[in-house]
Design a protein around this motif. Structure first.
Motif, PDB file in Angstrom:
ATOM      1  N   PRO A 302       0.801  -1.226   0.000  1.00 54.69           N
ATOM      2  CA  PRO A 302       0.000   0.000   0.000  1.00 54.69           C
ATOM      3  C   PRO A 302       0.833   1.276   0.000  1.00 54.69           C
ATOM      4  CG  PRO A 302      -0.052  -1.049   2.162  1.00 54.69           C
ATOM      5  CD  PRO A 302       0.615  -2.014   1.228  1.00 54.69           C
ATOM      6  N   TRP A 303       2.081   1.186   0.439  1.00 59.94           N
ATOM      7  CA  TRP A 303       2.969   2.353   0.424  1.00 59.94           C
ATOM      8  C   TRP A 303       3.355   2.712  -1.007  1.00 59.94           C
ATOM      9  CZ3 TRP A 303       7.650   2.598   4.345  1.00 59.94           C
ATOM     10  CH2 TRP A 303       8.180   3.894   4.365  1.00 59.94           C
ATOM     11  N   LEU A 304       3.644   1.705  -1.829  1.00 64.67           N
ATOM     12  CA  LEU A 304       4.128   1.966  -3.184  1.00 64.67           C
ATOM     13  C   LEU A 304       3.011   2.051  -4.224  1.00 64.67           C
ATOM     14  CD1 LEU A 304       6.776   0.937  -1.691  1.00 64.67           C
ATOM     15  CD2 LEU A 304       7.463   0.038  -3.906  1.00 64.67           C
ATOM     16  N   MET A 305       1.939   1.321  -4.009  1.00 60.80           N
ATOM     17  CA  MET A 305       0.871   1.253  -5.009  1.00 60.80           C
ATOM     18  C   MET A 305       0.002   2.505  -4.971  1.00 60.80           C
ATOM     19  SD  MET A 305      -1.976  -1.765  -5.451  1.00 60.80           S
ATOM     20  CE  MET A 305      -3.086  -1.155  -4.183  1.00 60.80           C
ATOM     21  N   PRO A 306      -0.344   3.078  -6.119  1.00 64.35           N
ATOM     22  CA  PRO A 306      -1.283   4.206  -6.115  1.00 64.35           C
ATOM     23  C   PRO A 306      -2.575   3.806  -5.411  1.00 64.35           C
ATOM     24  CG  PRO A 306      -0.288   3.929  -8.285  1.00 64.35           C
ATOM     25  CD  PRO A 306       0.106   2.730  -7.492  1.00 64.35           C
ATOM     26  N   TRP A 307      -3.007   4.620  -4.446  1.00 68.88           N
ATOM     27  CA  TRP A 307      -4.154   4.246  -3.625  1.00 68.88           C
ATOM     28  C   TRP A 307      -5.407   4.099  -4.486  1.00 68.88           C
ATOM     29  CZ3 TRP A 307      -4.238   2.126   0.877  1.00 68.88           C
ATOM     30  CH2 TRP A 307      -5.459   2.008   1.568  1.00 68.88           C
ATOM     31  N   ARG A 326      -5.810 -11.446   4.046  1.00 61.79           N
ATOM     32  CA  ARG A 326      -5.969 -11.062   5.448  1.00 61.79           C
ATOM     33  C   ARG A 326      -5.037  -9.904   5.797  1.00 61.79           C
ATOM     34  NH1 ARG A 326      -8.091 -13.368  10.165  1.00 61.79           N
ATOM     35  NH2 ARG A 326      -8.892 -15.129   8.957  1.00 61.79           N
ATOM     36  N   GLU A 327      -3.795  -9.977   5.304  1.00 60.99           N
ATOM     37  CA  GLU A 327      -2.858  -8.881   5.550  1.00 60.99           C
ATOM     38  C   GLU A 327      -3.377  -7.574   4.955  1.00 60.99           C
ATOM     39  OE1 GLU A 327       0.598  -8.485   6.650  1.00 60.99           O
ATOM     40  OE2 GLU A 327       0.259 -10.279   7.849  1.00 60.99           O
ATOM     41  N   LEU A 328      -3.901  -7.643   3.742  1.00 57.94           N
ATOM     42  CA  LEU A 328      -4.250  -6.420   3.026  1.00 57.94           C
ATOM     43  C   LEU A 328      -5.524  -5.770   3.534  1.00 57.94           C
ATOM     44  CD1 LEU A 328      -3.196  -7.449  -0.596  1.00 57.94           C
ATOM     45  CD2 LEU A 328      -1.966  -6.004   1.041  1.00 57.94           C
ATOM     46  N   VAL A 329      -6.496  -6.554   4.032  1.00 52.39           N
ATOM     47  CA  VAL A 329      -7.692  -5.907   4.568  1.00 52.39           C
ATOM     48  C   VAL A 329      -7.348  -5.084   5.795  1.00 52.39           C
ATOM     49  CG1 VAL A 329      -9.290  -7.643   3.683  1.00 52.39           C
ATOM     50  CG2 VAL A 329      -8.412  -7.873   6.014  1.00 52.39           C
ATOM     51  N   ILE A 333      -7.098  -2.461   1.825  1.00 56.75           N
ATOM     52  CA  ILE A 333      -7.206  -3.041   0.484  1.00 56.75           C
ATOM     53  C   ILE A 333      -8.157  -4.222   0.633  1.00 56.75           C
ATOM     54  CG2 ILE A 333      -5.975  -4.074  -1.451  1.00 56.75           C
ATOM     55  CD1 ILE A 333      -3.486  -2.575  -0.571  1.00 56.75           C
ATOM     56  N   ASP A 334      -9.441  -3.938   0.469  1.00 56.70           N
ATOM     57  CA  ASP A 334     -10.463  -4.880   0.901  1.00 56.70           C
ATOM     58  C   ASP A 334     -10.706  -6.040  -0.053  1.00 56.70           C
ATOM     59  OD1 ASP A 334     -10.677  -3.238   3.035  1.00 56.70           O
ATOM     60  OD2 ASP A 334     -12.818  -2.815   2.806  1.00 56.70           O
TER      61      ASP A 334
END
Length: 460
Positions: A302-307, A326-329, A333-334
């Motif tokens: 999420p730091w590098l990817m355009p939100w 699970r990490e991304l939610v 990043i749902d």
């Protein structure tokens, strides 16, 4: 000595560097700063045979999406949030000095501890009126404190001074034997430094924590000078938590075949390969990026990817994919746009082949230089890491800045390194996708000098 009649269970989220807690007695319990995937907390309560009657937040979090609102809804618990936090949902406002009964003989006492945020509140678990545990959130951490620069730049120095006062308030009010149980400090960028150990007490902190052994001016000056860059996705966490996060959906995403993966890449979407960097280097879909599922996925992606950019996940197994979801939610990043499991040959279009990239160690780079070749050496470590020494002649672009600065990388073959290999793999995949000839150095930087490279040290 009277045996304790309470328990404290720790739920550790290693990827984000945080700890969350369930504490209570024989019948009921309180959840402190719960993660977004609340099934972990519910499972911990079930194993204890207790009912969650209270959910408390120490502050509106900047590094993850809270599960507090949903956990309170599902369990029927009272949801306690600092009164000063502006939120869009019903909650029980908490102020310093409030006392909340938890179980027979157990209570939580709220202590106003501004600094990490203006409304930050710590909670002291008391047994028969005696303080036993301090849930300190982002205030007093193990050997350090929470950073004060995440709310508003104009408030940073003011909050740093408040952080010093709050740490001292806790130290003055609590007995030396009281355990210090923070949320941050175990790798989270919400901490101003890495935790100095795994456990601590108020008494120990009095001897090692800068907030408790340095005067306020020295403390503030050193704290502000040592702050690292803030992960870009933090800007979206506070607003999400204030609005009230939605329940999560961890069901498998739609399955993508080679044609769809290619179409998503052509549309400018992100396709993320979750496999280990060695497997990625051996073969991957051209244009995909390598963020290891077992690395700090929830920090660096999420730091590098355009939100808000759609993301497709490629995994070697359904289990790896589920862990990544699970990490991304936890960071908002749902729902991945799509996903695929298996091998790269299953992810490319018919008639196409996976591509590979070269891996090396620092000894290989030293051999290149001895042979008279001068490849571009790209250091993607953070500023604080590079300040401890760097390879002579290397270019420095921290990995989190690379997507915006990839045009600054000089022409030629790029040998990219970090401190250990994971971030170098991320950077190498970004460069590879951009059409650059790249070599990923998968090696520990501590061994660069021994490998024959000249490491430049900062001037004293």
């Amino acid at each position: 000595m009277t045996p304790r009649m309470f328990f404290v269970d720790t739920i550790e989220i290693e990827g984000l560097g945080n700890r969350h807690y369930l504490a209570g007695g024989s019948r009921t319990a309180v959840a402190v700063d719960p993660p977004r995937d609340i099934d972990q907390v519910i499972g911990a309560a079930a194993r204890r045979g207790v009912r969650i009657t209270h959910v408390v937040e120490t502050h509106l979090h900047n590094d993850y999406v809270t599960g507090g609102l949903e956990l309170a809804r599902v369990t029927g618990a009272a949801y306690l949030v600092p009164a000063g936090a502006r939120v869009s949902f019903a909650r029980v406002p908490v102020r310093g000095g409030d006392v909340i009964g938890i179980d027979s003989g157990l209570s939580l006492r709220a202590v106003a501890t501004p600094g990490h945020t203006p409304h930050h509140t710590a909670y002291v678990l008391e047994e028969d009126g005696v303080a036993a545990v301090a849930f300190t959130g982002g205030s007093l951490l193990i050997g350090t404190v929470g950073r004060p620069d995440l709310v508003e730049p104009r408030l940073t120095e003011q909050l740093a001074r408040a952080q010093h006062a709050s740490a001292r308030r806790l130290a003055a009010e609590l007995p030396d034997a009281a355990a210090v149980l923070p949320t941050h400090g175990f790798g989270s960028f919400c901490s101003s430094g890495q935790a100095a150990g795994a456990t601590s007490t108020i008494g120990r902190e009095k001897g090692v924590n800068d907030a408790l052994i340095r005067d306020v001016d020295t403390f503030v000056a050193e704290l502000l000078a040592g702050l690292e860059d803030v992960p870009a996705y933090y800007a979206h966490m506070g607003p999400a938590n204030a609005a009230g996060p939605a329940p999560v959906d961890l069901t498998p995403p739609a399955v993508a075949d080679g044609e769809e993966i290619a179409a998503r890449l052509a549309a400018g979407e992100w396709v993320v390969d979750l496999r280990h960097r060695v497997a990625f280097a051996e073969g991957h879909v051209a244009g995909s990026f390598n963020f290891e599922a077992d690395g700090k996925l929830a920090t660096y992606l999420p730091w590098l990817m355009p939100w808000g950019r759609p993301v497709t996940l490629l995994a070697d197994s359904p289990e790896q994919l589920a862990r990544a979801q699970r990490e991304l939610v936890r960071v908002g990043i749902d729902r991945p746009a799509a996903a695929a499991t298996g091998t790269p040959r299953q992810w490319v279009r018919e008639g196409e082949e996976p591509v590979s990239l070269r891996r090396a160690v620092f000894a290989d780079l030293a051999a290149e230089r001895r042979a008279g070749r001068e490849p571009v050496v790209l250091d993607v470590r953070r500023d604080s890491e590079r300040a401890g020494g760097w390879i002579e002649g290397s270019v420095h672009i921290p990995v989190h800045s690379l997507p915006q600065r990839i045009g600054e990388v000089p022409a030629g073959t790029v040998w990219v390194h970090c401190a250990g290999g994971m971030r170098a793999a991320i950077a190498a995949s970004l460069l590879d996708a951009a059409g650059r000839e790249v070599v990923a150095v998968d090696d520990g930087f501590d061994g660069a000098a021994d490998a024959g490279l000249t490491v430049t040290l900062p001037k004293p």
